[in-house]
Design a protein around this motif. Structure first.
Motif, PDB file in Angstrom:
ATOM      1  N   ILE A   1      53.890  33.545  98.303  1.00  0.00           N
ATOM      2  CA  ILE A   1      53.844  32.082  98.254  1.00  0.00           C
ATOM      3  C   ILE A   1      54.140  31.542  96.854  1.00  0.00           C
ATOM      4  CG2 ILE A   1      52.258  31.880 100.205  1.00  0.00           C
ATOM      5  CD1 ILE A   1      49.988  31.456  98.202  1.00  0.00           C
ATOM      6  N   HIS A   2      54.119  32.424  95.856  1.00  0.00           N
ATOM      7  CA  HIS A   2      54.438  32.008  94.486  1.00  0.00           C
ATOM      8  C   HIS A   2      55.897  32.311  94.120  1.00  0.00           C
ATOM      9  CE1 HIS A   2      50.218  31.217  93.862  1.00  0.00           C
ATOM     10  NE2 HIS A   2      49.921  32.459  94.200  1.00  0.00           N
ATOM     11  N   HIS A   3      56.621  32.897  95.062  1.00  0.00           N
ATOM     12  CA  HIS A   3      57.996  33.330  94.772  1.00  0.00           C
ATOM     13  C   HIS A   3      58.803  33.243  96.055  1.00  0.00           C
ATOM     14  CE1 HIS A   3      61.310  35.632  93.159  1.00  0.00           C
ATOM     15  NE2 HIS A   3      60.696  35.768  92.011  1.00  0.00           N
ATOM     16  N   ILE A   4      59.061  32.037  96.511  1.00  0.00           N
ATOM     17  CA  ILE A   4      59.779  31.803  97.757  1.00  0.00           C
ATOM     18  C   ILE A   4      61.278  31.829  97.476  1.00  0.00           C
ATOM     19  CG2 ILE A   4      60.164  30.152  99.629  1.00  0.00           C
ATOM     20  CD1 ILE A   4      57.280  29.115  99.036  1.00  0.00           C
ATOM     21  N   THR A   5      61.987  32.725  98.132  1.00  0.00           N
ATOM     22  CA  THR A   5      63.411  32.917  97.853  1.00  0.00           C
ATOM     23  C   THR A   5      64.258  31.826  98.504  1.00  0.00           C
ATOM     24  OG1 THR A   5      63.794  34.286  99.800  1.00  0.00           O
ATOM     25  CG2 THR A   5      63.010  35.407  97.809  1.00  0.00           C
ATOM     26  N   GLN A   6      65.533  31.775  98.098  1.00  0.00           N
ATOM     27  CA  GLN A   6      66.474  30.824  98.679  1.00  0.00           C
ATOM     28  C   GLN A   6      66.595  31.026 100.192  1.00  0.00           C
ATOM     29  OE1 GLN A   6      68.065  28.276  97.578  1.00  0.00           O
ATOM     30  NE2 GLN A   6      68.418  28.409  95.392  1.00  0.00           N
ATOM     31  N   GLU A   7      66.656  32.281 100.607  1.00  0.00           N
ATOM     32  CA  GLU A   7      66.778  32.587 102.030  1.00  0.00           C
ATOM     33  C   GLU A   7      65.562  32.074 102.799  1.00  0.00           C
ATOM     34  OE1 GLU A   7      67.375  36.464 104.989  1.00  0.00           O
ATOM     35  OE2 GLU A   7      67.316  36.731 102.798  1.00  0.00           O
ATOM     36  N   GLU A   8      64.376  32.284 102.239  1.00  0.00           N
ATOM     37  CA  GLU A   8      63.156  31.818 102.888  1.00  0.00           C
ATOM     38  C   GLU A   8      63.099  30.285 102.908  1.00  0.00           C
ATOM     39  OE1 GLU A   8      60.145  35.545 101.835  1.00  0.00           O
ATOM     40  OE2 GLU A   8      60.432  33.918 100.395  1.00  0.00           O
ATOM     41  N   PHE A   9      63.539  29.655 101.800  1.00  0.00           N
ATOM     42  CA  PHE A   9      63.513  28.193 101.728  1.00  0.00           C
ATOM     43  C   PHE A   9      64.458  27.582 102.769  1.00  0.00           C
ATOM     44  CE2 PHE A   9      64.879  24.124  99.696  1.00  0.00           C
ATOM     45  CZ  PHE A   9      63.647  23.476  99.767  1.00  0.00           C
ATOM     46  N   SER A  10      65.577  28.242 103.010  1.00  0.00           N
ATOM     47  CA  SER A  10      66.523  27.757 104.011  1.00  0.00           C
ATOM     48  C   SER A  10      65.883  27.731 105.390  1.00  0.00           C
ATOM     49  CB  SER A  10      67.776  28.635 104.027  1.00  0.00           C
ATOM     50  OG  SER A  10      68.690  28.200 105.015  1.00  0.00           O
ATOM     51  N   LYS A  11      65.086  28.745 105.708  1.00  0.00           N
ATOM     52  CA  LYS A  11      64.394  28.790 106.998  1.00  0.00           C
ATOM     53  C   LYS A  11      63.335  27.690 107.082  1.00  0.00           C
ATOM     54  CE  LYS A  11      65.094  33.751 107.717  1.00  0.00           C
ATOM     55  NZ  LYS A  11      64.413  35.071 107.852  1.00  0.00           N
ATOM     56  N   ILE A  12      62.651  27.442 105.945  1.00  0.00           N
ATOM     57  CA  ILE A  12      61.639  26.384 105.917  1.00  0.00           C
ATOM     58  C   ILE A  12      62.276  25.027 106.216  1.00  0.00           C
ATOM     59  CG2 ILE A  12      60.017  25.157 104.392  1.00  0.00           C
ATOM     60  CD1 ILE A  12      59.648  27.850 102.909  1.00  0.00           C
ATOM     61  N   CYS A  13      63.516  24.852 105.723  1.00  0.00           N
ATOM     62  CA  CYS A  13      64.241  23.582 105.913  1.00  0.00           C
ATOM     63  C   CYS A  13      65.107  23.590 107.162  1.00  0.00           C
ATOM     64  CB  CYS A  13      65.121  23.291 104.694  1.00  0.00           C
ATOM     65  SG  CYS A  13      64.220  23.157 103.158  1.00  0.00           S
ATOM     66  N   ASN A  14      64.962  24.628 107.980  1.00  0.00           N
ATOM     67  CA  ASN A  14      65.735  24.729 109.217  1.00  0.00           C
ATOM     68  C   ASN A  14      67.246  24.713 108.954  1.00  0.00           C
ATOM     69  OD1 ASN A  14      65.810  25.082 112.004  1.00  0.00           O
ATOM     70  ND2 ASN A  14      65.918  22.873 112.420  1.00  0.00           N
ATOM     71  N   GLY A  15      67.643  25.283 107.796  1.00  0.00           N
ATOM     72  CA  GLY A  15      69.060  25.381 107.457  1.00  0.00           C
ATOM     73  C   GLY A  15      69.622  24.178 106.737  1.00  0.00           C
ATOM     74  N   TYR A  16      68.794  23.168 106.465  1.00  0.00           N
ATOM     75  CA  TYR A  16      69.275  21.961 105.797  1.00  0.00           C
ATOM     76  C   TYR A  16      68.755  21.874 104.356  1.00  0.00           C
ATOM     77  CZ  TYR A  16      70.684  20.465 110.450  1.00  0.00           C
ATOM     78  OH  TYR A  16      71.280  20.389 111.690  1.00  0.00           O
ATOM     79  N   GLU A  17      68.722  23.015 103.669  1.00  0.00           N
ATOM     80  CA  GLU A  17      68.176  23.028 102.307  1.00  0.00           C
ATOM     81  C   GLU A  17      68.959  22.149 101.341  1.00  0.00           C
ATOM     82  OE1 GLU A  17      70.887  26.666 102.607  1.00  0.00           O
ATOM     83  OE2 GLU A  17      69.472  25.591 103.878  1.00  0.00           O
ATOM     84  N   ASN A  18      70.243  21.920 101.612  1.00  0.00           N
ATOM     85  CA  ASN A  18      71.057  21.082 100.714  1.00  0.00           C
ATOM     86  C   ASN A  18      70.626  19.611 100.724  1.00  0.00           C
ATOM     87  OD1 ASN A  18      72.616  23.262  99.914  1.00  0.00           O
ATOM     88  ND2 ASN A  18      74.117  22.976 101.554  1.00  0.00           N
ATOM     89  N   GLU A  19      69.819  19.236 101.703  1.00  0.00           N
ATOM     90  CA  GLU A  19      69.318  17.848 101.745  1.00  0.00           C
ATOM     91  C   GLU A  19      68.177  17.613 100.757  1.00  0.00           C
ATOM     92  OE1 GLU A  19      68.076  16.743 105.600  1.00  0.00           O
ATOM     93  OE2 GLU A  19      70.070  16.879 106.523  1.00  0.00           O
ATOM     94  N   PHE A  20      67.613  18.709 100.227  1.00  0.00           N
ATOM     95  CA  PHE A  20      66.419  18.582  99.412  1.00  0.00           C
ATOM     96  C   PHE A  20      66.695  18.985  97.971  1.00  0.00           C
ATOM     97  CE2 PHE A  20      65.069  19.072 103.758  1.00  0.00           C
ATOM     98  CZ  PHE A  20      64.101  18.083 103.896  1.00  0.00           C
ATOM     99  N   GLU A  21      66.360  18.104  97.039  1.00  0.00           N
ATOM    100  CA  GLU A  21      66.543  18.344  95.612  1.00  0.00           C
ATOM    101  C   GLU A  21      65.193  18.554  94.954  1.00  0.00           C
ATOM    102  OE1 GLU A  21      68.301  16.129  91.585  1.00  0.00           O
ATOM    103  OE2 GLU A  21      68.414  15.145  93.554  1.00  0.00           O
ATOM    104  N   LEU A  22      65.041  19.666  94.273  1.00  0.00           N
ATOM    105  CA  LEU A  22      63.780  19.977  93.605  1.00  0.00           C
ATOM    106  C   LEU A  22      63.482  18.951  92.524  1.00  0.00           C
ATOM    107  CD1 LEU A  22      61.421  22.029  93.140  1.00  0.00           C
ATOM    108  CD2 LEU A  22      62.928  23.178  91.481  1.00  0.00           C
ATOM    109  N   ILE A  23      62.255  18.450  92.509  1.00  0.00           N
ATOM    110  CA  ILE A  23      61.815  17.520  91.465  1.00  0.00           C
ATOM    111  C   ILE A  23      61.185  18.353  90.348  1.00  0.00           C
ATOM    112  CG2 ILE A  23      60.294  15.587  90.898  1.00  0.00           C
ATOM    113  CD1 ILE A  23      60.446  14.767  93.839  1.00  0.00           C
ATOM    114  N   GLU A  24      61.880  18.422  89.209  1.00  0.00           N
ATOM    115  CA  GLU A  24      61.387  19.217  88.094  1.00  0.00           C
ATOM    116  C   GLU A  24      60.183  18.550  87.472  1.00  0.00           C
ATOM    117  OE1 GLU A  24      62.481  22.111  87.364  1.00  0.00           O
ATOM    118  OE2 GLU A  24      64.464  22.229  88.324  1.00  0.00           O
ATOM    119  N   GLU A  25      59.122  19.348  87.242  1.00  0.00           N
ATOM    120  CA  GLU A  25      57.934  18.812  86.584  1.00  0.00           C
ATOM    121  C   GLU A  25      58.196  18.665  85.093  1.00  0.00           C
ATOM    122  OE1 GLU A  25      54.441  20.955  87.414  1.00  0.00           O
ATOM    123  OE2 GLU A  25      54.579  20.752  89.590  1.00  0.00           O
ATOM    124  N   LYS A  26      57.793  17.562  84.515  1.00  0.00           N
ATOM    125  CA  LYS A  26      57.995  17.321  83.088  1.00  0.00           C
ATOM    126  C   LYS A  26      56.806  17.813  82.294  1.00  0.00           C
ATOM    127  CE  LYS A  26      60.881  13.245  83.881  1.00  0.00           C
ATOM    128  NZ  LYS A  26      61.050  11.797  83.632  1.00  0.00           N
TER     129      LYS A  26
END
Length: 277
Positions: free
Chosen positions: A252-277
């Motif tokens: 849970i501290h190291h979720i890969t791109q492949e795993e994230f794609s499944k979480i987003c049901n294949g629409y990972e390009n719709e989501f942009e990571l908000i970088e913490e400042k």
């Protein structure tokens, strides 16, 4: 101190050996020969003709001799059966090392938050400290690395915290003979390791990361939805609405791109990571 031992120590100093010198064992030596206080045991026979490294010297009225270390163990030899070996280009093997950055230092991935552990350095060979007496097996005094990037990456994902770094490194004294305790697949043991460069990492995510959905502008976050099995889900931050069903991940501290794609049901390009400042 007996005259016999005193003479031995005098000649041992005059022989000119220094700590760090490489020396070849020329022959067996009878126990207590010529003022040497050591005992030759059958386990030492295998080192005749072998080159080792001088770790230290015994120079007391009770113990005399030269401590020679090999890949996995050290023994006390008399100086008169040693022949100094000129430094030669020892083979360097490319390996991969997983380290953890603590207080600005690159430490072994098992190091504590207080910095207790082995510190690795860029461009400089590091060896393990001598933890056991010279006559003991030295399995713990070898450094662990991986023979491939894939093996190092799997280890970092499976057991790491998501902050572990993978470095390409060079190693000397490499052996695939492992200690008796279980180690991850791809592990090799090395006498010395120096870091060369950090391997570029793929983007990974962790619990609590927030994302902005491109077409709606809404904020979503990764949350953990199981206490026993690592399952995560993408939820709308304000309403708690779930984007997809829960997905199992390795860490849970190291979720890969492949795993994230499944979480987003294949629409990972719709989501942009908000970088913490």
């Amino acid at each position: 101190m007996s005259e016999r031992i005193s003479k031995y120590l005098k000649y041992q100093k005059e022989a000119g050996f220094k700590k760090g010198d490489k020396a070849q064992i020329l022959r067996k030596a009878p126990s207590r020969e010529l003022g040497w206080t050591g005992t030759w045991v059958p386990e030492m026979d295998k080192f005749v003709g072998i080159v080792g490294k001088i770790h230290s010297f015994y120079e007391t009225s009770y113990v005399s001799g030269v401590c020679i270390c090999f890949d996995e163990e050290c023994w006390n030899f008399p100086y008169f059966i040693l022949q100094k070996v000129a430094d030669a280009e020892e083979e360097e093997v490319e390996v991969y090392k997983v380290v953890r950055k603590l207080m600005g230092r690159l430490m072994s991935c098992r190091a504590t938050n207080f910095g207790k552990g082995i510190e690795y350095k860029m461009g400089e060979y590091v060896s393990a400290p001598l933890l056991y007496p010279p006559e003991a097996i030295r399995e713990n005094n070898l450094l662990a690395a991986f023979n491939s990037y894939e093996a190092a990456k799997y280890f970092a994902i499976k057991t790491g915290t998501g902050t572990d770094l993978i470095y390409k490194a060079l190693a000397k004294g490499v052996s695939d003979k492992l200690p008796y305790w279980p180690l991850p697949e791809g592990t090799i043991m090395c006498r010395e390791i120096k870091l060369v460069e950090e391997v570029e990492k793929e983007q990974t995510y962790r619990i609590g990361d927030k994302f902005r959905q491109s077409f709606s502008g809404t904020i979503w976050g990764i949350i953990n939805c199981s206490d026993s099995i690592p399952r995560v889900v993408l939820a709308q931050w304000e309403t708690g609405y779930l984007y997809n069903s829960a997905q199992k991940v390795k860490n849970i501290h190291h979720i890969t791109q492949e795993e994230f794609s499944k979480i987003c049901n294949g629409y990972e390009n719709e989501f942009e990571l908000i970088e913490e400042k």
